[in-house]
Design a protein around this motif. Structure first.
Motif, PDB file in Angstrom:
ATOM      1  N   ASN A 152      41.570  11.723  12.019  1.00  0.00           N
ATOM      2  CA  ASN A 152      40.430  12.547  11.591  1.00  0.00           C
ATOM      3  C   ASN A 152      39.078  11.868  11.794  1.00  0.00           C
ATOM      4  O   ASN A 152      38.170  12.014  10.977  1.00  0.00           O
ATOM      5  N   LEU A 153      38.925  11.144  12.922  1.00  0.00           N
ATOM      6  CA  LEU A 153      37.647  10.511  13.224  1.00  0.00           C
ATOM      7  C   LEU A 153      36.871  11.253  14.318  1.00  0.00           C
ATOM      8  O   LEU A 153      35.845  10.778  14.771  1.00  0.00           O
ATOM      9  N   GLY A 154      37.379  12.393  14.729  1.00  0.00           N
ATOM     10  CA  GLY A 154      36.663  13.182  15.732  1.00  0.00           C
ATOM     11  C   GLY A 154      36.847  12.637  17.138  1.00  0.00           C
ATOM     12  O   GLY A 154      37.862  12.033  17.469  1.00  0.00           O
ATOM     13  N   GLY A 155      35.827  12.827  17.958  1.00  0.00           N
ATOM     14  CA  GLY A 155      35.923  12.418  19.354  1.00  0.00           C
ATOM     15  C   GLY A 155      36.519  13.520  20.213  1.00  0.00           C
ATOM     16  O   GLY A 155      36.974  14.562  19.716  1.00  0.00           O
ATOM     17  N   LEU A 156      36.529  13.288  21.509  1.00  0.00           N
ATOM     18  CA  LEU A 156      37.013  14.308  22.439  1.00  0.00           C
ATOM     19  C   LEU A 156      38.528  14.495  22.365  1.00  0.00           C
ATOM     20  O   LEU A 156      39.071  15.400  23.010  1.00  0.00           O
ATOM     21  N   GLY A 157      39.212  13.647  21.622  1.00  0.00           N
ATOM     22  CA  GLY A 157      40.638  13.857  21.417  1.00  0.00           C
ATOM     23  C   GLY A 157      40.937  14.964  20.419  1.00  0.00           C
ATOM     24  O   GLY A 157      42.072  15.437  20.341  1.00  0.00           O
ATOM     25  N   TRP A 158      39.902  15.388  19.667  1.00  0.00           N
ATOM     26  CA  TRP A 158      40.130  16.412  18.645  1.00  0.00           C
ATOM     27  C   TRP A 158      40.686  17.717  19.217  1.00  0.00           C
ATOM     28  O   TRP A 158      41.670  18.258  18.689  1.00  0.00           O
ATOM     29  N   PRO A 159      40.110  18.263  20.303  1.00  0.00           N
ATOM     30  CA  PRO A 159      40.698  19.498  20.855  1.00  0.00           C
ATOM     31  C   PRO A 159      42.137  19.316  21.294  1.00  0.00           C
ATOM     32  O   PRO A 159      42.946  20.250  21.189  1.00  0.00           O
ATOM     33  N   ILE A 160      42.478  18.125  21.772  1.00  0.00           N
ATOM     34  CA  ILE A 160      43.842  17.873  22.226  1.00  0.00           C
ATOM     35  C   ILE A 160      44.795  17.808  21.040  1.00  0.00           C
ATOM     36  O   ILE A 160      45.842  18.474  21.023  1.00  0.00           O
ATOM     37  N   ILE A 161      44.439  17.010  20.031  1.00  0.00           N
ATOM     38  CA  ILE A 161      45.291  16.849  18.849  1.00  0.00           C
ATOM     39  C   ILE A 161      45.452  18.174  18.109  1.00  0.00           C
ATOM     40  O   ILE A 161      46.544  18.517  17.646  1.00  0.00           O
ATOM     41  N   GLN A 162      44.371  18.928  18.015  1.00  0.00           N
ATOM     42  CA  GLN A 162      44.431  20.204  17.309  1.00  0.00           C
ATOM     43  C   GLN A 162      45.170  21.263  18.121  1.00  0.00           C
ATOM     44  O   GLN A 162      45.881  22.102  17.569  1.00  0.00           O
ATOM     45  N   GLY A 163      45.006  21.216  19.431  1.00  0.00           N
ATOM     46  CA  GLY A 163      45.564  22.274  20.272  1.00  0.00           C
ATOM     47  C   GLY A 163      47.063  22.184  20.470  1.00  0.00           C
ATOM     48  O   GLY A 163      47.724  23.208  20.685  1.00  0.00           O
ATOM     49  N   ILE A 164      47.633  20.972  20.417  1.00  0.00           N
ATOM     50  CA  ILE A 164      49.067  20.818  20.679  1.00  0.00           C
ATOM     51  C   ILE A 164      49.930  21.585  19.673  1.00  0.00           C
ATOM     52  O   ILE A 164      50.788  22.383  20.075  1.00  0.00           O
ATOM     53  N   PRO A 165      49.755  21.412  18.350  1.00  0.00           N
ATOM     54  CA  PRO A 165      50.604  22.173  17.419  1.00  0.00           C
ATOM     55  C   PRO A 165      50.332  23.675  17.453  1.00  0.00           C
ATOM     56  O   PRO A 165      51.216  24.469  17.113  1.00  0.00           O
ATOM     57  N   LEU A 166      49.120  24.059  17.843  1.00  0.00           N
ATOM     58  CA  LEU A 166      48.777  25.479  17.921  1.00  0.00           C
ATOM     59  C   LEU A 166      49.202  26.102  19.242  1.00  0.00           C
ATOM     60  O   LEU A 166      49.025  27.306  19.431  1.00  0.00           O
ATOM     61  N   ARG A 167      49.697  25.260  20.152  1.00  0.00           N
ATOM     62  CA  ARG A 167      50.089  25.714  21.486  1.00  0.00           C
ATOM     63  C   ARG A 167      48.914  26.352  22.236  1.00  0.00           C
ATOM     64  O   ARG A 167      49.088  27.277  23.022  1.00  0.00           O
ATOM     65  N   ARG A 168      47.735  25.808  21.978  1.00  0.00           N
ATOM     66  CA  ARG A 168      46.533  26.242  22.701  1.00  0.00           C
ATOM     67  C   ARG A 168      46.362  25.322  23.911  1.00  0.00           C
ATOM     68  O   ARG A 168      45.589  24.366  23.893  1.00  0.00           O
ATOM     69  N   PHE A 169      47.112  25.600  24.945  1.00  0.00           N
ATOM     70  CA  PHE A 169      47.139  24.700  26.092  1.00  0.00           C
ATOM     71  C   PHE A 169      45.835  24.735  26.883  1.00  0.00           C
ATOM     72  O   PHE A 169      45.498  23.771  27.564  1.00  0.00           O
ATOM     73  N   ASP A 170      45.099  25.834  26.796  1.00  0.00           N
ATOM     74  CA  ASP A 170      43.772  25.866  27.417  1.00  0.00           C
ATOM     75  C   ASP A 170      42.838  24.880  26.736  1.00  0.00           C
ATOM     76  O   ASP A 170      42.066  24.167  27.388  1.00  0.00           O
ATOM     77  N   GLN A 171      42.943  24.784  25.421  1.00  0.00           N
ATOM     78  CA  GLN A 171      42.139  23.837  24.648  1.00  0.00           C
ATOM     79  C   GLN A 171      42.557  22.407  24.930  1.00  0.00           C
ATOM     80  O   GLN A 171      41.708  21.520  25.088  1.00  0.00           O
ATOM     81  N   VAL A 172      43.866  22.172  25.000  1.00  0.00           N
ATOM     82  CA  VAL A 172      44.370  20.830  25.305  1.00  0.00           C
ATOM     83  C   VAL A 172      43.891  20.383  26.678  1.00  0.00           C
ATOM     84  O   VAL A 172      43.393  19.260  26.851  1.00  0.00           O
TER      85      VAL A 172
END
Length: 230
Positions: free
Chosen positions: A170-190
């Motif tokens: 939970n420190l942010g950075g550009l990894g946030w869309p990747i970490i958040q998108g994987i469990p949501l199956r938002r592959f466009d976001q990942v």
């Protein structure tokens, strides 16, 4: 190709530039942790590397340490440090992880830069009456700087890639869309987040490549092929 189109649509959506997790905010966080980690690593590694290169002592220890540090998994180390330091010191744990990741490349660049200096040049400088400090700052540092910048390039790119895991704690950075998108199956976001990290790495690498080329002393620049400094 459709996934790439969706990823770019996600990147340029107006929602990506609003709120606490806006892309400019995440980019700023990513650059902040990268800069802090590389700066702290340089403060530690460069003087040690210069001492090793100047004196010829401790090279085996440096090589052993660099190899061991590179073998440590960054994600596992960060989680371990978070557990040891506590959840209130997550930024410190992440920063220590990134610093340890950056040290080996900077250390190697510092001492190999000195080792690459022609010993005849160093001997000539001493024979002309230069003190040890003058030999260090007027001969070894300028001539060894290109390889040090090469180590800086490697360290910076490694840290940029690894700072993406900061989002896991939970420190942010550009990894946030990747970490958040994987469990949501938002592959466009990942994919969009991965593209941002890759583009940032390419831009930073280009800038540092130009710096590395620029620090080559003019007297020897013509003797070195262009690919040797890139």
């Amino acid at each position: 190709m459709n996934l790439f189109a969706e990823a770019f649509a996600w990147l340029f959506s107006p929602e990506r530039f609003e709120g606490a997790y806006a892309l400019p905010v995440l980019l700023g966080q990513h650059l902040f942790y990268t800069a802090i980690a590389v700066l702290l690593a340089a403060v530690i590694a460069v003087p040690v590397g210069w001492w090793i290169g100047h004196t010829g002592r401790g090279r085996e220890v440096a090589v052993t340490f660099s190899g061991a540090a590179r073998a440590v998994p960054s994600f596992g180390l960060m989680v371990l440090l978070v557990l040891l330091l506590g959840v209130l010191r997550v930024p410190e744990a992440a920063t220590i992880t990134f610093v340890l990741l950056a040290i080996p490349s900077l250390l190697a660049g510092a001492y190999t830069g000195f080792e690459a200096v022609d010993r005849k040049v160093v001997d000539a400088a001493r024979a002309s009456g230069m003190t040890q400090w003058q030999v260090l700052w007027k001969v070894e540092v300028p001539l060894g700087l290109p390889l040090l910048i090469g180590g800086l390039r490697s360290a910076t790119l490694q840290v940029i890639a690894t700072v993406t895991i900061a989002a896991y704690v939970n420190l942010g950075g550009l990894g946030w869309p990747i970490i958040q998108g994987i469990p949501l199956r938002r592959f466009d976001q990942v994919l969009g987040g991965a593209i941002l990290v890759a583009v940032l790495a390419l831009i930073v690498d280009l800038i540092l490549a130009l710096v590395q080329r620029a620090v080559v002393p003019k007297g020897i620049r013509a003797k070195i092929p262009a690919e040797a400094t890139t």
